[in-house]
Write an enzyme that holds these catalytic residues in place. Structure first.
Site, PDB file in Angstrom:
ATOM      1  N   LYS A   1      64.445 107.167  57.118  1.00  0.00           N
ATOM      2  CA  LYS A   1      63.444 106.892  58.106  1.00  0.00           C
ATOM      3  C   LYS A   1      63.735 105.619  58.889  1.00  0.00           C
ATOM      4  CE  LYS A   1      59.764 108.445  55.014  1.00  0.00           C
ATOM      5  NZ  LYS A   1      58.605 107.973  54.237  1.00  0.00           N
TER       6      LYS A   1
ATOM      7  N   GLU B   1      72.620 104.356  62.598  1.00  0.00           N
ATOM      8  CA  GLU B   1      72.174 103.877  61.287  1.00  0.00           C
ATOM      9  C   GLU B   1      71.343 102.610  61.419  1.00  0.00           C
ATOM     10  OE1 GLU B   1      71.869 104.418  58.266  1.00  0.00           O
ATOM     11  OE2 GLU B   1      73.451 105.636  57.406  1.00  0.00           O
ATOM     12  N   ASP B   2      70.466 102.388  60.467  1.00  0.00           N
ATOM     13  CA  ASP B   2      69.726 101.131  60.419  1.00  0.00           C
ATOM     14  C   ASP B   2      70.596 100.023  59.828  1.00  0.00           C
ATOM     15  OD1 ASP B   2      69.692 102.623  58.091  1.00  0.00           O
ATOM     16  OD2 ASP B   2      67.876 101.694  57.329  1.00  0.00           O
TER      17      ASP B   2
ATOM     18  N   ASP C   1      75.489  99.232  54.123  1.00  0.00           N
ATOM     19  CA  ASP C   1      75.562  98.291  52.999  1.00  0.00           C
ATOM     20  C   ASP C   1      76.755  98.681  52.113  1.00  0.00           C
ATOM     21  OD1 ASP C   1      75.064  96.568  50.899  1.00  0.00           O
ATOM     22  OD2 ASP C   1      72.948  96.950  50.796  1.00  0.00           O
TER      23      ASP C   1
ATOM     24  N   ASP D   1      61.314  98.815  55.638  1.00  0.00           N
ATOM     25  CA  ASP D   1      60.029  98.811  54.937  1.00  0.00           C
ATOM     26  C   ASP D   1      60.056  97.986  53.658  1.00  0.00           C
ATOM     27  OD1 ASP D   1      61.696 100.745  53.481  1.00  0.00           O
ATOM     28  OD2 ASP D   1      59.843 101.203  52.406  1.00  0.00           O
TER      29      ASP D   1
ATOM     30  N   ARG E   1      57.008  98.709  58.366  1.00  0.00           N
ATOM     31  CA  ARG E   1      58.053  99.220  59.263  1.00  0.00           C
ATOM     32  C   ARG E   1      57.708  98.925  60.726  1.00  0.00           C
ATOM     33  NH1 ARG E   1      61.461 102.859  56.562  1.00  0.00           N
ATOM     34  NH2 ARG E   1      60.536 103.981  54.811  1.00  0.00           N
TER      35      ARG E   1
END
Lengths: 164, 122
Positions: free
Chosen positions: A27, A84-85, A88, A145, A151
Site C-alpha cells: 500500500k 516503489e515506496d 530495503d 504507516d 499514512r
C-alpha cells in the site's frame, strides 16, 4: 518532497518514448504513485499489485510469497516501471521483478522514492530512479504507516525510537 | 528448547540445517519465503594456521546466497560485544578480498523483526 518527485517525473519523461506502464505495489507507494503520475508529463497507465507480506505467515503455515492482487493489464511488450515506496533488503522487489520478467515486458525498471541500502541482500535490481537515499531509520507519513496509521501525513517524518 | 525445522523450499544445502538461534531460523524463513536460494554454513574459512598448518582460527558465515554470491553473518550479540566478530570479518576480508559478506547486527535483526513482524527472543 514534491520538488524531488517533479524532478523524477522529468527524468522518466526524458527516458521513455512509448507510454510506460507504472505498477505500484500496495500500500505504501500509493501516495508517491499519485504524485509521480501527476508530474509525469507523458502518457502513461497505472496498475497496482499487492503482495502477501511475510508478517501474514502463521506459525506452522510456512509458505512462499504470493500475489494477493494481480495485474488487470498485460505487461507483454510494455515498458514497465515499478514504482516503489522504499527498497530495503530488496527481497520483495526481487520477487516482483522476477515475476513480471516472466511475463515478457519490453523493458522493466524501478523508481523508488526511498533507498535504504544498508541491509541490501539482493543487489542486481533494475533500480533506475531514486528519490532519496535515507539513513537507517524508520519513517512515517506520505504513505508510510505505523500500524496502518499516519499514512496520510503530508510529508515523511523520522520516527524516533522509544527511550530505552 | 529445540528450534523448529520447517521444510524449506529455497534451501540449496546438503543435510538439514541446524540453526544456532531463533534469529538465524527467522532469517532462513524470510529468505525462503521470498524464494531466494540459500545455504547454511556451507564453507569454513581458515583465518590462521600454526607452523604445522593446523587451523588455529576459522570462520563459517551463517548463510550463503548463491544467486547473489553473498555470505551473510548474523549476530545477536549486543553492539558492545561484537568486537571479536568484527575482527574476524576484517581478517576474512583481508585474506579473501574476493568474498562478498555482510554482517547483520542485533540492531539489523531488530529492524527486520519490525518490518516482518517477527517475535524474536532477545
Amino acid at each position: 518532497m514534491l520538488g524531488r518527485v517533479t524532478e523524477l517525473g522529468g527524468e522518466i519523461a526524458r527516458d521513455y518514448e512509448a507510454a510506460p506502464l507504472l505498477i505500484a505495489p500496495l500500500k505504501a507507494s500509493f501516495v508517491f504513485l499519485a504524485d509521480l503520475s501527476r508530474r509525469l508529463p507523458i502518457p502513461h497507465e497505472l496498475e497496482f499489485v499487492e503482495l502477501a507480506g511475510y508478517g501474514g505467515v502463521r506459525p506452522g503455515g510456512h509458505s512462499g510469497i504470493r500475489l494477493l492482487k494481480d495485474l488487470d493489464l498485460s505487461v507483454a511488450d510494455r515498458h514497465v516501471l515499478i514504482v516503489e515506496d522504499v527498497v530495503d533488503t530488496g527481497l520483495t522487489l526481487n520477487y516482483l521483478v522476477k515475476t513480471l520478467t516472466l511475463r515478457r515486458p519490453a523493458s522493466l525498471s524501478v523508481a523508488t522514492l526511498l533507498d535504504r541500502p544498508y541491509r541490501r541482500l539482493v543487489e542486481d535490481l533494475p533500480v533506475r530512479y531514486v528519490g532519496f537515499t535515507i539513513p537507517d531509520e524508520l519513517f512515517i507519513g506520505y504513505g508510510f504507516d505505523l500500524d496502518e496509521q499516519l499514512r496520510n501525513l503530508p510529508d515523511i517524518y523520522y520516527l524516533r525510537p522509544p527511550a530505552a | 528448547m529445540a528450534l523448529e525445522t520447517p521444510d524449506f523450499q529455497a534451501y540449496r544445502g546438503v543435510g538439514k540445517p541446524r540453526f544456532a538461534n531463533q534469529a538465524e531460523l527467522e532469517c532462513a524463513k524470510i529468505l525462503d519465503y521470498y524464494g531466494v536460494p540459500w545455504e547454511y554454513e556451507p564453507r569454513t574459512f581458515v583465518l590462521e594456521r600454526d607452523a604445522e598448518g593446523n587451523a588455529l582460527e576459522a570462520f563459517a558465515p551463517d548463510f550463503y546466497l548463491p544467486e547473489q554470491d553473498l555470505f551473510v553473518e548474523i549476530t545477536v550479540m549486543k553492539q558492545s560485544l561484537v568486537t571479536r566478530k568484527n575482527r574476524k570479518l576484517r581478517k576474512l576480508r583481508r585474506l579473501h578480498p574476493e568474498i562478498r559478506i555482510k554482517l547483520f547486527y542485533k540492531r539489523d535483526i531488530e529492524r527486520l523483526a519490525q518490518r516482518y513482524h517477527l517475535e524474536l527472543a532477545s
